[in-house]
Design a protein around this motif. Structure first.
Motif, short mmCIF file in Angstrom:
data_model
loop_
_atom_site.label_atom_id
_atom_site.label_comp_id
_atom_site.label_asym_id
_atom_site.label_seq_id
_atom_site.Cartn_x
_atom_site.Cartn_y
_atom_site.Cartn_z
N ALA A 75 0.81 -1.21 0.00
CA ALA A 75 0.00 0.00 0.00
C ALA A 75 0.85 1.26 0.00
N LEU A 108 -3.49 -0.45 -8.34
CA LEU A 108 -4.39 -1.20 -7.46
C LEU A 108 -4.73 -2.58 -8.03
N THR A 141 -7.42 7.24 2.57
CA THR A 141 -8.41 6.73 3.53
C THR A 141 -9.81 6.74 2.92
N LYS A 144 -10.11 4.16 0.08
CA LYS A 144 -10.26 2.81 0.64
C LYS A 144 -11.69 2.60 1.14
N GLN A 148 -14.33 -0.14 -0.21
CA GLN A 148 -14.92 -1.10 0.73
C GLN A 148 -16.44 -1.07 0.70
N ALA A 157 -9.59 -2.86 -1.93
CA ALA A 157 -9.38 -1.88 -0.87
C ALA A 157 -8.07 -2.09 -0.11
N ASP A 158 -7.63 -3.32 0.04
CA ASP A 158 -6.39 -3.57 0.80
C ASP A 158 -5.15 -3.04 0.10
N VAL A 160 -4.89 -0.11 -1.07
CA VAL A 160 -4.82 1.35 -0.84
C VAL A 160 -4.11 1.59 0.46
#
Length: 160
Positions: A75, A108, A141, A144, A148, A157-158, A160
């Motif tokens: 990330a 990503l 943040t 993400k 999610q 999402a992980d 990010v």
């Protein structure tokens, strides 16, 4: 003295992204410094883990807050990309197209079949994601959180 200054010059920018990466997330260090926030507790947690070699033990045994099914992510690359491209990324997301948005999707590892949904999400949630264009941490943040919240894109999402 020069080596110390060079080490600090390399470590300080990286430490800005340490909180997002949760570097000391398992091992004895994570238990000793649990709940503490900031650079110093994170560095101390990692140093404790490295000094005693307990994080390796924790991962292999599934103890000390470590799991054996964890996924290694990078990330920090995403955080650095966002930090270096905040303004252009905000413009591309607002328009729903552009090289910076394409590069973020690639970083990503957004699958081709999910790219249109990713672009649509960043455009639709632009005001939330880029509420603070000056803060790469805030952008990451919010991105993400947006990922999610979408069943199709949550798997990304992980990264990010």
């Amino acid at each position: 003295m020069k080596k110390l200054l060079i080490s600090l010059a390399v470590l300080l920018p990286a430490s800005a992204f340490a909180a997002a990466n949760n570097v000391g997330s398992c091992g004895l260090g994570s238990k000793v410094f649990e709940g503490q926030k900031g650079i110093a507790p994170q560095v101390l947690a990692v140093t404790t883990n490295g000094t005693f070699g307990n994080q390796t033990f924790g991962i292999t045994s599934g103890t000390l807050g470590c799991s054996q099914d964890g996924v290694v992510t990078s990330a920090w690359k995403t955080a650095m990309f966002i930090d270096g491209n905040k303004a252009q990324l905000a413009r591309d997301a607002a328009s729903g197209q552009g090289e910076t948005l394409d590069a973020l999707a690639a970083l990503l590892k957004i699958d081709a079949q999910d790219k249109a949904a990713f672009v649509s999400l960043t455009k639709a949630r632009h005001a939330d994601i880029f509420a603070s264009v000056d803060s790469a941490d805030s952008i990451a943040t919010q991105l993400k959180a947006a990922l999610q919240s979408d069943a199709r894109l949550a798997k990304y999402a992980d990264a990010v």
